[in-house]
Design a protein around this motif. Structure first.
Motif, mmCIF file in Angstrom:
data_model
loop_
_atom_site.group_PDB
_atom_site.id
_atom_site.type_symbol
_atom_site.label_atom_id
_atom_site.label_comp_id
_atom_site.label_asym_id
_atom_site.label_seq_id
_atom_site.Cartn_x
_atom_site.Cartn_y
_atom_site.Cartn_z
ATOM 1 N N UNK A 20 0.851 -1.203 0.000
ATOM 2 C CA UNK A 20 0.000 0.000 0.000
ATOM 3 C C UNK A 20 0.886 1.253 0.000
ATOM 4 N N UNK A 21 1.891 1.256 0.889
ATOM 5 C CA UNK A 21 2.753 2.436 1.012
ATOM 6 C C UNK A 21 3.523 2.706 -0.286
ATOM 7 N N UNK A 22 4.029 1.648 -0.895
ATOM 8 C CA UNK A 22 4.884 1.841 -2.072
ATOM 9 C C UNK A 22 4.118 2.380 -3.276
ATOM 10 N N UNK A 23 2.785 2.238 -3.271
ATOM 11 C CA UNK A 23 2.055 2.757 -4.441
ATOM 12 C C UNK A 23 2.089 4.294 -4.499
ATOM 13 N N UNK A 24 2.502 4.939 -3.389
ATOM 14 C CA UNK A 24 2.617 6.397 -3.398
ATOM 15 C C UNK A 24 4.035 6.837 -3.766
ATOM 16 N N UNK A 25 4.818 5.916 -4.305
ATOM 17 C CA UNK A 25 6.205 6.220 -4.654
ATOM 18 C C UNK A 25 6.412 5.997 -6.152
ATOM 19 N N UNK A 29 6.224 -0.885 -10.696
ATOM 20 C CA UNK A 29 5.239 -1.955 -10.465
ATOM 21 C C UNK A 29 4.480 -1.824 -9.140
ATOM 22 N N UNK A 30 4.752 -0.774 -8.363
ATOM 23 C CA UNK A 30 4.128 -0.696 -7.038
ATOM 24 C C UNK A 30 2.632 -0.460 -7.126
ATOM 25 N N UNK A 31 2.256 0.407 -8.073
ATOM 26 C CA UNK A 31 0.810 0.663 -8.184
ATOM 27 C C UNK A 31 0.080 -0.580 -8.670
ATOM 28 N N UNK A 32 0.670 -1.247 -9.636
ATOM 29 C CA UNK A 32 0.032 -2.451 -10.188
ATOM 30 C C UNK A 32 -0.135 -3.508 -9.089
ATOM 31 N N UNK A 33 0.925 -3.736 -8.318
ATOM 32 C CA UNK A 33 0.854 -4.760 -7.269
ATOM 33 C C UNK A 33 -0.184 -4.395 -6.205
ATOM 34 N N UNK A 34 -0.163 -3.130 -5.785
ATOM 35 C CA UNK A 34 -1.102 -2.701 -4.732
ATOM 36 C C UNK A 34 -2.538 -2.872 -5.200
ATOM 37 N N UNK A 35 -2.766 -2.557 -6.479
ATOM 38 C CA UNK A 35 -4.145 -2.685 -6.986
ATOM 39 C C UNK A 35 -4.557 -4.151 -7.100
ATOM 40 N N UNK A 36 -3.641 -4.978 -7.569
ATOM 41 C CA UNK A 36 -3.992 -6.392 -7.761
ATOM 42 C C UNK A 36 -4.389 -7.071 -6.446
ATOM 43 N N UNK A 37 -3.776 -6.636 -5.342
ATOM 44 C CA UNK A 37 -4.097 -7.288 -4.058
ATOM 45 C C UNK A 37 -5.071 -6.451 -3.218
ATOM 46 N N UNK A 38 -5.533 -5.359 -3.767
ATOM 47 C CA UNK A 38 -6.424 -4.437 -3.062
ATOM 48 C C UNK A 38 -5.873 -4.053 -1.678
ATOM 49 N N UNK A 113 1.354 -16.969 -4.270
ATOM 50 C CA UNK A 113 0.535 -15.896 -4.868
ATOM 51 C C UNK A 113 1.421 -14.838 -5.519
ATOM 52 N N UNK A 114 2.611 -14.622 -4.952
ATOM 53 C CA UNK A 114 3.510 -13.644 -5.584
ATOM 54 C C UNK A 114 3.902 -14.097 -6.988
ATOM 55 N N UNK A 115 4.182 -15.375 -7.119
ATOM 56 C CA UNK A 115 4.583 -15.895 -8.432
ATOM 57 C C UNK A 115 3.473 -15.656 -9.465
ATOM 58 N N UNK A 116 2.230 -15.868 -9.033
ATOM 59 C CA UNK A 116 1.095 -15.631 -9.942
ATOM 60 C C UNK A 116 1.002 -14.152 -10.328
ATOM 61 N N UNK A 117 1.196 -13.278 -9.332
ATOM 62 C CA UNK A 117 1.104 -11.835 -9.613
ATOM 63 C C UNK A 117 2.189 -11.397 -10.600
ATOM 64 N N UNK A 118 3.390 -11.917 -10.378
ATOM 65 C CA UNK A 118 4.518 -11.552 -11.252
ATOM 66 C C UNK A 118 4.257 -12.057 -12.671
ATOM 67 N N UNK A 119 3.723 -13.253 -12.744
ATOM 68 C CA UNK A 119 3.416 -13.833 -14.054
ATOM 69 C C UNK A 119 2.413 -12.947 -14.798
ATOM 70 N N UNK A 120 1.425 -12.489 -14.039
ATOM 71 C CA UNK A 120 0.400 -11.625 -14.623
ATOM 72 C C UNK A 120 1.008 -10.315 -15.142
ATOM 73 N N UNK A 121 2.001 -9.802 -14.403
ATOM 74 C CA UNK A 121 2.550 -8.484 -14.761
ATOM 75 C C UNK A 121 3.648 -8.550 -15.809
#
Ligand SMILES: C[S@@+](CC[C@H](N)C(=O)[O-])C[C@H]1O[C@@H](n2cnc3c(N)ncnc32)[C@H](O)[C@@H]1O
Length: 290
Positions: A20-25, A29-38, A113-121
């Motif tokens: 969550x914090x990194x999406x403000x930086x 990929x921080x915004x994408x990751x934060x959004x994918x996991x809500x 779950x991280x592996x799946x997220x990375x694969x998606x991105x």
């Protein structure tokens, strides 16, 4: 006695707070990751009881990410293993360079779950590996003999946000496991996680919001400062030398001018400077006799 993995699983959701914090930086990929996991919904639930919703703790998370990156560049290694990766984007960023072998590791549920997220991105990459690892496990689950690592090339081990939640005994196990890795490959372990009670009390004095939020996280993870945080730097030095490591401390103030979360989160620059003044990244190397 080793803690059952399920107790560590209570720590895993904290990765959403960092995401969550990194999406403000400006961290890729921080915004994408934060959004994918809500991550926002998760943090809002945590902050529900807090009147002060300011998020000054983001200074620490952005600061440590960037300070670690500076140190990785300084050690110039091409083999990197990240412990407790959580939702960090570093593996995706660094493995863009085909000359780097990057290994992400975390507890089984989190790494899967991280592996799946990375694969998606970014899809699959032959130089980006994912391994399920309890960093405290005895015997070690670290990659001591795998075909994607070259035992003649030094390794850089990274961990951010793991040791702070572990008891002294659990920390000892991680140190033993990292020592074993460095005995095989050589190299360095970079971590900001040895913040002391002295540092934390100064930081929390500067930022009451950060203090409140850390208490919430302690309740959520079922951990406490009392069991997990060293009193002062002398105690850190003594513990690490007993584990066979020598350490160098680098001030996070080195990355103060790289912080990008202040404006979006409305954080006072003086508060950010004060937080980073008491924050360090450590580089551990093996003592020659080990
Ligand atoms: C505070 S989060 C930090 C995540 C990430 N390093 C970051 O900075 O965003 C803590 C992480 O430690 C992981 N973790 C907890 N206990 C662990 C253990 N025994 N071995 C490996 N990882 C563990 C959790 O799954 C979680 O991803």
């Amino acid at each position: 006695m080793q803690m059952p993995t399920s107790s560590f699983d209570k720590i895993s959701p904290t990765a959403l707070i960092m995401a969550y914090a990194r999406q403000f930086t400006d961290i890729p990929y921080s915004q994408e990751l934060a959004q994918l996991v809500n991550a926002q919904a998760f943090v809002e639930r945590l902050q529900k009881q807090q009147s002060d919703k300011s998020f000054e703790i983001a200074v620490l998370f952005e600061g440590r990410y960037k300070a670690i990156n500076q140190m990785i560049a300084q050690f110039r290694t091409t083999q990197i293993i990240e412990l407790a990766s959580g939702l960090l984007p570093r593996g995706m960023v660094m493995s863009q360079d085909p000359g780097i072998v990057f290994i992400e590791s975390d507890l089984p549920a989190m790494i899967s779950s991280k592996q799946q997220l990375v694969k998606q991105l970014v899809g699959d990459r032959s130089n980006l590996h994912f391994i399920a690892t309890d960093a405290t496990s005895q015997p070690s689950q670290f990659p001591l003999d795998v075909d994607y690592l070259d035992s003649l090339t030094p390794i850089t081990v990274i961990s951010e946000g793991l040791l702070l939640y572990l008891t002294l005994n659990q920390k000892q196990h991680v140190f033993t496991n990292v020592r074993e890795l460095l005995q095989v490959y050589g190299g360095v372990w970079i971590t900001p996680d040895l913040m002391t009670k002295e540092d934390l009390s100064r930081i929390r004095g500067t930022s009451p919001a950060l203090q409140k939020f850390s208490q919430t996280v302690r309740v959520m993870t079922g951990t406490s400062d009392k069991d997990t945080i060293f009193d002062n730097l002398d105690q850190v030095r003594q513990f690490t030398s007993e584990q066979g490591f020598q350490l160098q401390a680098y001030s996070m103030l080195n990355v103060l001018d790289q912080l990008t979360c202040l404006e979006p989160l409305g954080i006072n620059p003086a508060v950010a400077e004060s937080i980073l003044t008491d924050s360090f990244v450590f580089a551990f190397t093996l003592m020659p006799s080990f």
